[in-house]
Design a protein around this motif. Structure first.
Motif, mmCIF file in Angstrom:
data_model
loop_
_atom_site.group_PDB
_atom_site.id
_atom_site.type_symbol
_atom_site.label_atom_id
_atom_site.label_comp_id
_atom_site.label_asym_id
_atom_site.label_seq_id
_atom_site.Cartn_x
_atom_site.Cartn_y
_atom_site.Cartn_z
ATOM 1 N N ALA A 139 0.827 -1.208 0.000
ATOM 2 C CA ALA A 139 0.000 0.000 0.000
ATOM 3 C C ALA A 139 0.861 1.257 0.000
ATOM 4 N N GLY A 161 -5.181 13.512 -10.487
ATOM 5 C CA GLY A 161 -5.196 14.167 -11.787
ATOM 6 C C GLY A 161 -5.347 15.669 -11.632
ATOM 7 N N TYR A 197 2.181 1.752 -3.351
ATOM 8 C CA TYR A 197 1.166 2.385 -4.197
ATOM 9 C C TYR A 197 1.206 3.905 -4.041
ATOM 10 N N LEU A 203 -1.439 1.898 -9.037
ATOM 11 C CA LEU A 203 -2.572 0.974 -9.003
ATOM 12 C C LEU A 203 -2.185 -0.367 -9.625
ATOM 13 N N ALA A 230 -18.503 -1.811 -11.549
ATOM 14 C CA ALA A 230 -19.084 -1.201 -12.752
ATOM 15 C C ALA A 230 -19.756 0.131 -12.468
ATOM 16 N N GLN A 243 -8.630 7.144 -7.696
ATOM 17 C CA GLN A 243 -7.920 7.785 -8.795
ATOM 18 C C GLN A 243 -8.830 8.734 -9.573
ATOM 19 N N TRP A 273 0.570 12.769 -7.486
ATOM 20 C CA TRP A 273 -0.778 12.261 -7.785
ATOM 21 C C TRP A 273 -1.531 13.126 -8.774
ATOM 22 N N TRP A 274 -1.048 14.334 -9.022
ATOM 23 C CA TRP A 274 -1.767 15.166 -9.986
ATOM 24 C C TRP A 274 -1.526 14.713 -11.421
ATOM 25 N N GLU A 275 -0.625 13.741 -11.581
ATOM 26 C CA GLU A 275 -0.470 13.147 -12.918
ATOM 27 C C GLU A 275 -1.070 11.754 -12.890
ATOM 28 N N GLN A 276 -2.179 11.592 -13.632
ATOM 29 C CA GLN A 276 -2.954 10.350 -13.569
ATOM 30 C C GLN A 276 -2.130 9.106 -13.881
ATOM 31 N N PHE A 321 -0.019 -2.219 -7.179
ATOM 32 C CA PHE A 321 -0.739 -2.740 -6.013
ATOM 33 C C PHE A 321 -1.600 -3.935 -6.392
ATOM 34 N N LEU A 322 -2.333 -3.792 -7.482
ATOM 35 C CA LEU A 322 -3.255 -4.871 -7.841
ATOM 36 C C LEU A 322 -2.507 -6.125 -8.281
ATOM 37 N N GLY A 337 -20.769 1.926 -15.916
ATOM 38 C CA GLY A 337 -19.399 2.160 -15.501
ATOM 39 C C GLY A 337 -18.708 3.148 -16.402
ATOM 40 N N GLY A 338 -17.534 3.528 -15.988
ATOM 41 C CA GLY A 338 -16.847 4.615 -16.667
ATOM 42 C C GLY A 338 -16.092 4.160 -17.894
ATOM 43 N N VAL A 347 -0.406 7.683 -10.886
ATOM 44 C CA VAL A 347 -1.318 7.023 -9.952
ATOM 45 C C VAL A 347 -1.719 5.663 -10.511
ATOM 46 N N SER A 348 -1.961 5.632 -11.805
ATOM 47 C CA SER A 348 -2.391 4.355 -12.359
ATOM 48 C C SER A 348 -1.235 3.359 -12.373
#
Lengths: 674, 496
Positions: free
Chosen positions: A152, B442, A155, A172, B294, B437, A162-165, A175-176, A598-599, A168-169
């Protein structure tokens, strides 16, 4: 009928008291508590860097005390196990290594990381606490605590900006991926409790040795779980891709997490579990080949990289492959020496890369041409590190790697050959670094290098004193720690870490590998290195993971979400037909269809494999049919009964109550009969 | 002592409802004072609590009530109920702190929540089925008004759906209770007597039917798949405090019913149906997690994670029903894990709902796409939400891990197939980190611009909850010392 209390299988740890025990609490507790305070208390936020360095110094002292005193401490934890820490021969070597590297990295970072220092230092301290916890854990729940908190904080540190996506990804992903592997430890815990051996790490191997405690099946499951978790953490194949993404974090983070701790802890766990692996028929072979194939594969990946940090990351996975190999072939002492020597070497190289990144704003190899000439001290330190990485005699990794390879030769000549090939690859990518940083660029190359400047961040064009000082002890370590794998120290190390079947490398083996390093190094200097696309892209592992795991899961999730919305509609329909309020509920039964699904990434769902989505589509349809069928059936029943369909709530209630009353009568019948 | 604990909030609620002259401010502070007093009372109860001998309850009180059907006012606590009582008191205190600025009818709001606190505490200490049922239904009524009166968007519709669904479930529960009464000899509604009597031993079919009725009632309340569809709309449209109480306390009434009523009173039927319960648990875990993944609405997502977390509880209590020799200690761990999960989920989800509520309160939406880079403007919210997210995904050193580790080790030990549910903790990790996130990292855009960070009352209310989660995660011994004997007692009773 069973009358057993829940606690029968808890073996209480014998604890020690005194200074060493106190030091063990300090080792883990002090950085953890300081981390919380540094992040939360405003007054401490301002002095975060000096405070972290001070805490880290205390931790180094504590690590030496515990390495000498070998304490054990414990308190009650989850049902069936304790929170137990202890230091044995193996951790006596690893814990001080982690502590010293942490201190040096924090000193460097005090000069290098100039913003958000409270968060940075707090997270680094928390990380150091969890790494020490992992190294000293005696029970599986304790290990998992350190292990996952390490994940964690990693991560949070990878996604530090963190302001740059994308950063952060990257966190992620790390971590995953590692948590997917961590599930192995949960599985192992279940199997251990099921087999009645308890959750003490030593008992896994002890009981498995006796053959009576855990059955062969349980032992295999435990070994599988631990093996998978360790391979994930150590970024071995096929999990390696997360380590590539992890380079999005600040360089000091990589210098700690991807050299001495976190990744190294994966290898460490396998060394610790070596007796358990050896107790199964298959685990040593699997571990050995997983390690050596990773050493080969990521060695090739490293050669192909054009980004210094990516090269170092691949090299980390590759070098840890030798540690995993060591666990597979029973060379616990050789593996430990490799782990410790690699920690110093790789921390050094990551810090050098970080210093250049801060100064020049680039980590692209083309941008770093001749950088060693501009800052000679950093350049020479990095050269020592790279030479050690290459396995050049008499530097550290030359000796430690050969200790592991000697043990591999006893198992299988194929393993040995593959290991030697991986060693040759190490020499090649290390030589690539040396060539780049010392090369006098031609006019064209200089212009190219100029173009890379400041591509990542605004460079300071300076390397400060406190960025240079930590490099010196690390360079000394990179040069000298090979002594741990050479006589006379090698025997002492083998006695200290215990377990395994260690012999040191013969002079001939040492000569062969030394010669390979020299020859390959010269060849790279003369002809350069190839950069095949398959290796440059980290073997396509991340893309494969997306295609095989991530995309189908997301597609399934979206399908199930639709199923769920239909289920909700079905319930309203059902309620409506029972209560004759179809009209009222029907208009109300337009549950929020908006915003669903979902997104972003609808096209991904379309391209997802048919299997899972097809199944859920079928389920969806079947559910819908059933609900509609049932609703229609009940509606007809209602019409049969000629109930007034007034659409009012109390009718609905009346009928619901009537149904339940009928059930009640059924239940009451036996009473009447009796 | 317990009666004081149960009825003090009710008295305060009546005062608040009956005396309109009390100002809004006085109403808020009176509520806070009573909620704080309740926490003190719980601490006193905890201090005086001694693990009762199996088959008994500690600190019990009994008064004749409806002697005709041998139903009495009987209350008491043991290791299954005391942790839930404590969690309830803490959650309501957090809600009181959080609501210090409640603008909409604060007097009635406070009265309603005090009423809900009374019935919730009353349910957990009930030792009589009729008493339990009364509190069970009153909680539904109270929550109906809370959602309908203080919710947003489709509150009236969601509240109605919640009411109809769970009320119907409670009727099934009542049928089951009457079945227990009928088969007990002499007939009784007293839980302690019913547990000792094991009334349906030897009545295979009737036992199955009674269990089916009780399970149906509890499954709706818990909720488990496929009876969960009332939950997402209820949560999405309820106020923050309403969601927090609903998820933290009301859902536990379902799972508490498993360990308090279904398992010890119907051991034979429970063993017979253990596999079905395990399967429902596993399906709830995976289905809840996947559907949560989702979601694009943050609050709805958190709501679905409740289905997932309650799935762990159901799976563990199901696994406890697989009675075989040598597995008693593993099954004890599973039940301990299940009870720990109830407490842990209560603390964590309440905190998450209170935090998520600030989004709607300030920006009028829960849609993740409407936010971005929120950590720029609301660093405290970002930090606390991150802690809550990691707690919920079962990160060690927080209470979720203690619960889930025990659930899994116990369940996998007796039923290796439950290892499938391990993917639940992976998917939960994925969905929380994705949400973190999307909303907080961002560049700053959308509704994040100009977003006001948490007020001290919001920090404190959620800080208390997450702090307790941390405490349990690091040093669970005091909690587990209370739960473990009760869990192993349940396991013993199941073996009859």
């Amino acid at each position: 009928m069973t009358h057993t209390t829940a606690n029968t299988s808890v073996a209480m740890t014998t604890t020690t008291t005194g200074l060493a025990a106190l030091a063990l609490w300090v080792l883990v507790g002090l950085p953890a508590v300081s981390a919380g305070l540094v992040i939360v208390v405003p007054a401490l936020r301002r002095v975060a860097a000096p405070l972290a360095t001070a805490v880290s110094t205390v931790v180094v002292a504590a690590s030496i005390v515990v390495a000498v005193g070998r304490p054990t401490v414990a308190f009650p934890f989850v049902a069936g196990s304790e929170f137990a820490l202890g230091v044995d021969g193996l951790s006596a070597l690893v814990v001080p290594t982690v502590a010293v590297v942490t201190l040096l990295v924090l000193v460097f970072a005090a000069a290098d990381v100039r913003e958000h220092r409270a968060r940075f230092n707090g997270l680094m301290l928390l990380f150091s606490a969890s790494a020490s916890l992992t190294a000293t854990a005696l029970t599986l729940p304790t290990l998992l605590t350190g292990w996952e908190v390490m994940g964690a904080t990693s991560y949070a540190l990878i996604g530090f900006w963190w302001w740059e996506q994308n950063r952060v990804s990257a966190g992620l992903t790390a971590f995953l991926t590692t948590r997917l592997a961590d599930l192995g430890l949960y599985l192992a815990a279940g199997a251990a409790v099921g087999a009645g051996v308890g959750l003490s790490l030593d008992d896994f191997s002890a009981a498995s040795g006796s053959g009576s405690g855990t059955g062969a099946g349980a032992r295999d499951v435990i070994a599988t779980g631990i093996l998978v978790a360790a391979l994930g953490k150590a970024a071995q194949l096929p999990f390696s891709f997360w380590l590539s993404r992890a380079m999005a974090g600040p360089s000091p983070v990589s210098a700690l997490l991807h050299s001495a701790a976190m990744v190294a802890m994966g290898g460490y766990l396998l060394l610790r579990a070596e007796p358990l692996l050896a107790a199964t028929a298959w685990a040593p072979t699997v571990a050995a080949w997983a390690g050596v194939l990773t050493a080969l594969g990521l060695g090739a990946v490293a050669i192909a990289q054009t980004d210094l940090k990516q090269l170092l990351a691949a090299s980390t996975g590759s070098q840890l492959g030798f540690v995993v190999l060591a666990a597979g072939v029973g060379s616990v002492a050789g593996g430990t020496a490799q782990l410790v020597a690699h920690a110093a070497t790789k921390a050094l190289l990551f810090l050098a890369a970080g210093a250049w990144l801060t100064a020049l704003g680039t980590k692209h190899l083309d941008g770093l041409l001749g950088v060693a000439r501009r800052w000679p001290l950093v350049g020479w330190c990095a050269t020592v590190g790279a030479a050690a990485l290459a396995g050049l005699p008499p530097l550290s990794l030359w000796a430690t790697k050969d200790a592991v390879l000697a043990a591999a030769l006893e198992q299988s000549p194929w393993l040995y050959a593959a290991g030697l090939a991986a060693a040759a690859l190490s020499a090649a990518y290390a030589a690539k670094i040396v060539v780049v940083i010392w090369r006098r660029p031609s006019a064209v190359e200089a212009a190219d290098a100029q173009a890379h400047l400041d591509e990542e961040q605004e460079g300071t064009r300076a390397v400060t004193r406190w960025q240079r000082i930590p490099l010196l002890p690390l360079a000394a370590g990179a040069a000298l720690l090979g002594l741990l794998a050479l006589p006379p120290l090698a025997d002492a190390v083998a006695r200290t870490v215990g377990g395994g079947t260690d012999g040191s490398a013969s002079p001939r083996e040492l000569a062969v590998s030394g010669a390979i390093a020299v020859v390959v190094g010269l060849a790279v200097w003369r002809w350069g290195t190839p950069s095949p696309a398959w290796a440059a892209g980290w073997l396509g592992l991340e893309r494969a993971a997306h295609r095989v795991v991530v995309d189908p899961t997301l597609a399934l999730a979206r399908r199930l979400d639709q199923v769920d919305r239909r289920l909700d509609r079905g319930v309203w329909l059902l309620a409506g037909s029972v209560g004759g309020m179809t009209g009222g509920a029907g208009s109300a039964a337009r549950p929020d269809d908006d915003g669903g699904g979902g997104g972003g990434g609808g096209e991904r769902a379309a391209s997802a494999p048919r299997g899972l989505a097809g199944l859920s589509a079928w389920l969806d349809q079947a559910l819908d049919d059933t609900v509609h069928g049932l609703a229609g059936w009940i509606r007809r029943l209602g019409q049969l009964a000629r109930r007034p369909q007034t659409g009012q709530m109390h009718h609905y209630y009346l009928q619901a109550v009537a149904v339940l009353a009928a059930l009640l009568v059924l239940l009451l019948l036996p009473l009447v009969v009796r | 002592m317990l009666s004081l604990l149960v009825f003090l909030p009710l008295v305060a609620a009546i005062v608040l409802a009956a005396v309109p002259r009390l100002g809004d401010a006085a109403a808020r502070w009176l509520w806070l004072a009573v909620a704080a007093a309740e926490v003190v009372l719980v601490a006193l109860v905890w201090a005086r609590y001694e693990t009762p001998t199996p088959g008994r309850l500690a600190l019990d009180e009994q008064v004749q009530w409806i002697p005709g059907v041998r139903s009495s006012y009987h209350v008491g606590v043991d290791g299954l109920s005391l942790p839930l009582v404590a969690m309830t008191a803490v959650v309501f205190l957090a809600c009181a702190v959080y609501s210090l600025k409640e603008a909409r009818r604060p007097r009635l709001h406070a009265a309603l929540l005090l009423f809900l606190q009374s019935v919730s505490l009353g349910l957990f200490v009930s030792a009589d089925l009729i008493l339990f049922f009364v509190f069970f239904d009153l909680s539904i009524v109270g929550m109906y008004f809370l959602i309908a009166g203080w919710g947003h968007v489709n509150a009236a519709r969601s509240a109605l759906q919640f009411f109809l669904y769970t009320f119907l479930g409670s009727l099934a529960l009542l049928v089951g209770f009457i079945g227990l009464y009928v088969y007990a000899d002499p007939h009784t509604f007293d839980m302690v007597e019913l547990i000792a009597a094991n009334p349906l031993a030897g009545h295979g079919l009737a036992g199955g039917l009674v269990l089916a009725a009780i399970l149906l009632g509890l499954a709706v309340k818990t909720p488990t798949v496929p009876f969960h569809t009332w939950l997402p709309p209820a949560h999405t449209d309820a106020s923050s405090v309403g969601s927090a109480v609903l998820a933290a306390v009301l859902l536990k009434m379902g799972t508490y019913g498993f360990v308090r009523i279904a398992m010890p009173m119907l051991p034979e039927a429970w063993r017979a149906w253990a596999w079905l319960i395990i399967v429902v648990g596993i399906v709830s875990v995976l289905y809840g997690a996947l559907v949560a993944l989702a979601q694009s609405n943050l609050k709805r997502m958190v709501a679905y994670t409740s289905v997932n977390h309650m799935g762990y509880v159901v799976m563990a209590v199901g696994a406890a029903g697989l009675v075989a020799s040598d597995t008693a200690s593993a099954r004890g761990i599973a039940v301990t894990g299940a009870v720990t999960e109830m407490v842990s989920h209560g603390l964590i989800t309440a905190a998450l709902f209170l935090l998520v509520g600030t989004l709607h309160q300030r920006a009028g939406t829960y849609e993740m796409a409407d936010f971005g880079g929120l950590a720029h403007t609301a660093p405290k919210l970002a930090g606390l939400f991150a802690v809550g997210a990691f707690a919920s995904l079962g990160l060690p050193a927080l209470s979720g891990f203690i619960a889930e580790f025990q659930v899994f080790t116990g369940s996998i030990a007796v039923a290796p197939v439950t290892a499938i549910a391990l993917f639940g903790i992976l998917i939960t990790a994925a969905l929380f980190l994705r949400a973190l996130q999307r909303v907080f990292t961002g560049g700053l855009h959308g509704r994040s611009v100009g977003f006001a960070d948490l007020h001290p009352r919001e920090v404190w209310s959620t800080g208390i909850l997450l702090g307790l989660s941390l405490l349990i995660g690091v040093y669970p011994a005091p909690l587990l010392a209370v739960i473990e004997p009760a869990a192993s007692a349940v396991v013993t009773l199941l073996g009859r």
